[in-house]
Design an enzyme around this catalytic site. Sequence first.
Site, PDB file in Angstrom:
ATOM      1  N   SER A 194     -18.823   6.380 -47.752  1.00  0.00           N
ATOM      2  CA  SER A 194     -18.448   5.871 -46.424  1.00  0.00           C
ATOM      3  C   SER A 194     -17.733   4.527 -46.448  1.00  0.00           C
ATOM      4  O   SER A 194     -17.219   4.088 -45.408  1.00  0.00           O
ATOM      5  CB  SER A 194     -19.700   5.763 -45.541  1.00  0.00           C
ATOM      6  OG  SER A 194     -20.247   7.045 -45.311  1.00  0.00           O
ATOM      7  N   ASP A 229     -21.060  13.839 -31.615  1.00  0.00           N
ATOM      8  CA  ASP A 229     -21.612  14.069 -32.956  1.00  0.00           C
ATOM      9  C   ASP A 229     -23.004  14.674 -32.821  1.00  0.00           C
ATOM     10  O   ASP A 229     -23.970  13.980 -32.508  1.00  0.00           O
ATOM     11  CB  ASP A 229     -21.656  12.735 -33.713  1.00  0.00           C
ATOM     12  CG  ASP A 229     -22.293  12.853 -35.094  1.00  0.00           C
ATOM     13  OD1 ASP A 229     -22.738  13.963 -35.473  1.00  0.00           O
ATOM     14  OD2 ASP A 229     -22.354  11.828 -35.807  1.00  0.00           O
ATOM     15  N   ASP A 285     -23.644  15.596 -41.048  1.00  0.00           N
ATOM     16  CA  ASP A 285     -23.792  14.147 -41.000  1.00  0.00           C
ATOM     17  C   ASP A 285     -24.800  13.708 -42.057  1.00  0.00           C
ATOM     18  O   ASP A 285     -25.672  14.488 -42.472  1.00  0.00           O
ATOM     19  CB  ASP A 285     -24.282  13.719 -39.610  1.00  0.00           C
ATOM     20  CG  ASP A 285     -24.281  12.217 -39.440  1.00  0.00           C
ATOM     21  OD1 ASP A 285     -23.183  11.632 -39.481  1.00  0.00           O
ATOM     22  OD2 ASP A 285     -25.366  11.622 -39.285  1.00  0.00           O
TER      23      ASP A 285
END
Length: 587
Positions: free
Chosen positions: A294, A318, A333
């Site tokens: 990330s 999300d 996720d």
Amino acid sequence: LLLARFAALQVLDYQTYQTRSEQNRIQIQSISPLRGLISDTKGELLAGNITVYNLAIITERVDSLNSILDKLTRLVGINQTDIESFRRAIKEKRRPYDPVPLRFRLSEKEIAILATNRYQLKGVEITTDLVRFYPYGPLFAHSVGSVRRINESDLVNLDQTKYSATKYIGKIGIEKVYEASLHGSMGIQRVETDAHGRVRQVLDREPSKYGSNLELYLDVSLQASAVRALKQKRGAIVAIDTETGGILAMVSKPSYDPNAFVTGISSKDFEEISRSLETPLFNRATNGQYAPGSTFKPIVGLAGIASKLVTWEETVLDRGEFKLPNQDRLYRDWSWTPDNAGGQGVVDLRRAIYRSSNVYFYSMANRIEIDILGKFAREFGLGKNLAFDIPEANAGLMPHPTWKEKTKKLPWFPGDTVNIGIGQGDILVTPLQMALVASIFANRGLIVRPKMVKSQNSSQVESDRKAVEGIDLDDWERMIAAMEDVVHLGNQGYRQNGTAWAYIGQDIQYRMAGKSGTAQVVEIKQGEEYSEEELKESEKNHAWFIAFAPIEKPRIAVAVLVENGGGGSSVAGPVARRVVDSYLTVN
């Protein structure tokens, strides 16, 4: 006939034989230069020269070489590696009556033993030599590097006129990159020798010139703090001065003692260190290549903004999962579990950064062509080596369709871009590159190429600068604000805080911007949950954290990688915090 020949030699050929006789009597010898010193930014010596005492043999004076070697083995413990190296040295081209080294770095006790037994050691001498010494041992092994003895393969490429009297050459790190400057210039002396080639007197002498002294940006205290922050973990830390691009700290752990390699390490010891599963000889900071996880998301975010494919206000729902159109595969996720697949909720770009929403970046990456994303990422130095004086640093990999077709014989799939969007897939970066990325964000798009050397013989080394194109200052500031939230946004409730706030942001005395990353090492099958307890050590996720501070006027940018460490915020974040704390407190 004898008289006639005598007359010819003394009268007719007098000049010829006089010249040849003079040449035999007078020899020109090379004088090795003193290698330049290397110091840190505050003048602390990192690489110097010390006098050592060596055991050598003048083979022309020895009646039985095997007998002498046996005696020396009993007295001072000569091993088989020493003997093998000694026998190779005998065969090399050298002047008559030159001592051939057998053992290096004699202790005071060994010198005393040899002196006591000198009467039975004909041809054995104790010689002195100036060799490289690294006062901090393993602390700077991967950044400063080291010299090694010149071997046969080195001689093929070396200028013999410059290195005829030199025994050592820089093999890695700064010692190698700046070899030409550090080495200095060879001197010469004319000596008178006897019929056996032994030196009787020095007739004249042109001294050698010292090598250049180098001052690095490295800081001993910061380097030591960084090593302590990593504790017993494997990994790498690179810290950069955001204004100059100077590398303040470069840690690769575990490390090794470069002093052991200067005069030659035994085969047994080398085999032990080179076969270690911990790979201490490998420089993780410049040559370790890992998925960025990330920490890559801020680049993807700005690429979307620059391409006008997204806006700061646009939101994505999300729910913890993402699917490409007409595909069944789920992209999840980081917070997804079979029991809790709620995701991050409604996220815009700023929240997608500080909550590190995978689903948001899956969606964004699906809208950006890989060539556009790749071109933008290369602006930040990914996929190439932008370091000014670290030519051996790896370039990493910014994958693209042509590369995949050539190397994997497969076409580029939409899922490849989706994976790249969260810093996974085939993308590879080094800790040095990610420290530069952090520095570019700190400088609001200004790229200052990283460099090790601050000055050479007190002459400053200039910085090389250029700007990332296509991003407005306002967009840089908004992305930095999102990265600031990663550290400082707290007390917002469940799944609302910045990902690193709980670990490093609650008692911090300055404003820091950062981004965590957790890079997956092994693929987890669809429907399965990632479980660290069930994985081998080598299969656990790598932990990343990049940061810079203070936000208003940044002075330091840091990249931390902890191999198989787990969570970026929880594991690598505190390490980065300690490094920045150490620097800002002292400086």
